[in-house]
Write a protein that holds these residues in place. Structure first.
Motif, mmCIF file in Angstrom:
data_model
loop_
_atom_site.group_PDB
_atom_site.id
_atom_site.type_symbol
_atom_site.label_atom_id
_atom_site.label_comp_id
_atom_site.label_asym_id
_atom_site.label_seq_id
_atom_site.Cartn_x
_atom_site.Cartn_y
_atom_site.Cartn_z
ATOM 1 N N PRO A 38 23.119 49.945 7.159
ATOM 2 C CA PRO A 38 22.008 49.096 7.606
ATOM 3 C C PRO A 38 22.392 48.227 8.793
ATOM 4 C CG PRO A 38 23.151 48.036 5.803
ATOM 5 C CD PRO A 38 23.866 49.360 6.041
ATOM 6 N N THR A 83 22.741 47.434 1.095
ATOM 7 C CA THR A 83 21.809 48.440 1.631
ATOM 8 C C THR A 83 20.458 48.418 0.922
ATOM 9 O OG1 THR A 83 22.635 50.142 0.107
ATOM 10 C CG2 THR A 83 23.738 49.954 2.260
ATOM 11 N N SER A 199 16.268 54.798 4.230
ATOM 12 C CA SER A 199 15.887 53.683 3.370
ATOM 13 C C SER A 199 14.691 54.091 2.527
ATOM 14 C CB SER A 199 15.540 52.457 4.222
ATOM 15 O OG SER A 199 14.503 52.775 5.121
#
Length: 230
Positions: A38, A83, A199
């Motif tokens: 990230p 994350t 994601s």
């Protein structure tokens, strides 16, 4: 029509960059690392932007370096979320044009965040876009929810003349920006939830709210076309 040399020179830095997160205050990172999930590999910042709980929204200001970009806004709760960017504050949409772009009211409340918002609660905003040409690009800002500050629109919350926002619908809006093309199609190299840097564990649907841009009105989620921003 020929453009002045000085004008063309002023665009060069924009073309060279992917995008920049201007507000909330972005973590320090480099363009070369923006493909790392990230946060483009940037370390957590001690400089957290204060976000008004009573306002129920905050601005996200960007500077776009590609003429066509798919963008979404995610959130992770906690002081060090790793994350876990599992809250969608704004679903994937398209920005057309170079330079300044701002969403002045990214909304949040208990129904979006899935928890009661308390004074001093820390979180991290992640803006992610489609890569060039594939994958994703990531930038983060660390924030803190506050009961003592009021909503403040930064000077960076503006739109360049000719910048256009397009609200994706259906699968294009639900698809994560890092798995999308700039026009909303699935990237040919992306799989489902196993894509590198994906994601796709996002669970909240806060991004279903209408798209509102600086110096303009509401752009309904059902709108497919783009509207030029002044």
């Amino acid at each position: 029509m020929k453009l002045p040399i000085l004008y063309l020179a002023s665009l060069a830095p924009l073309v060279a960059a992917h995008f920049e997160l201007k507000y909330p205050t972005s973590r320090d990172g480099s363009e070369e690392q923006m493909t790392q999930f990230p946060c483009g590999g940037a370390a957590q910042s001690s400089n957290r932007t204060q976000v008004s709980i009573s306002a129920g929204s905050f601005p996200v200001a960007l500077s776009m370096g590609h003429s066509q970009t798919a963008v979404e806004v995610l959130l992770a709760l906690g002081s060090d979320p790793g994350t876990n960017y599992n809250i969608t504050l704004h679903q994937t949409f398209e920005i057309q044009g170079l330079g300044a772009f701002c969403l002045p009211h990214i909304k949040f409340d208990e129904s979006i965040l899935g928890t009661n918002i308390t004074d001093g609660m820390n979180a991290t905003v992640q803006v992610q876009s489609n890569g060039d040409p594939t994958g994703g690009l990531y930038a983060c800002a660390d924030i803190q929810f506050s009961s003592t500050v009021s909503y403040e629109e930064p000077s960076s919350c503006s739109n360049n003349t000719g910048v256009t926002a397009v609200a994706f619908t259906g699968a294009a809006a639900e698809r994560n920006a890092n798995e999308s093309t700039a026009s909303g199609e699935a990237q040919s190299s992306s799989s489902s939830s196993t894509s590198s840097g994906s994601s796709s564990t996002s669970t909240s649907t806060g991004g279903a709210v209408a798209l509102e841009t600086a110096a303009w009105g509401m752009l309904g989620a059902a709108v497919v076309g783009g509207m030029a921003l002044l």
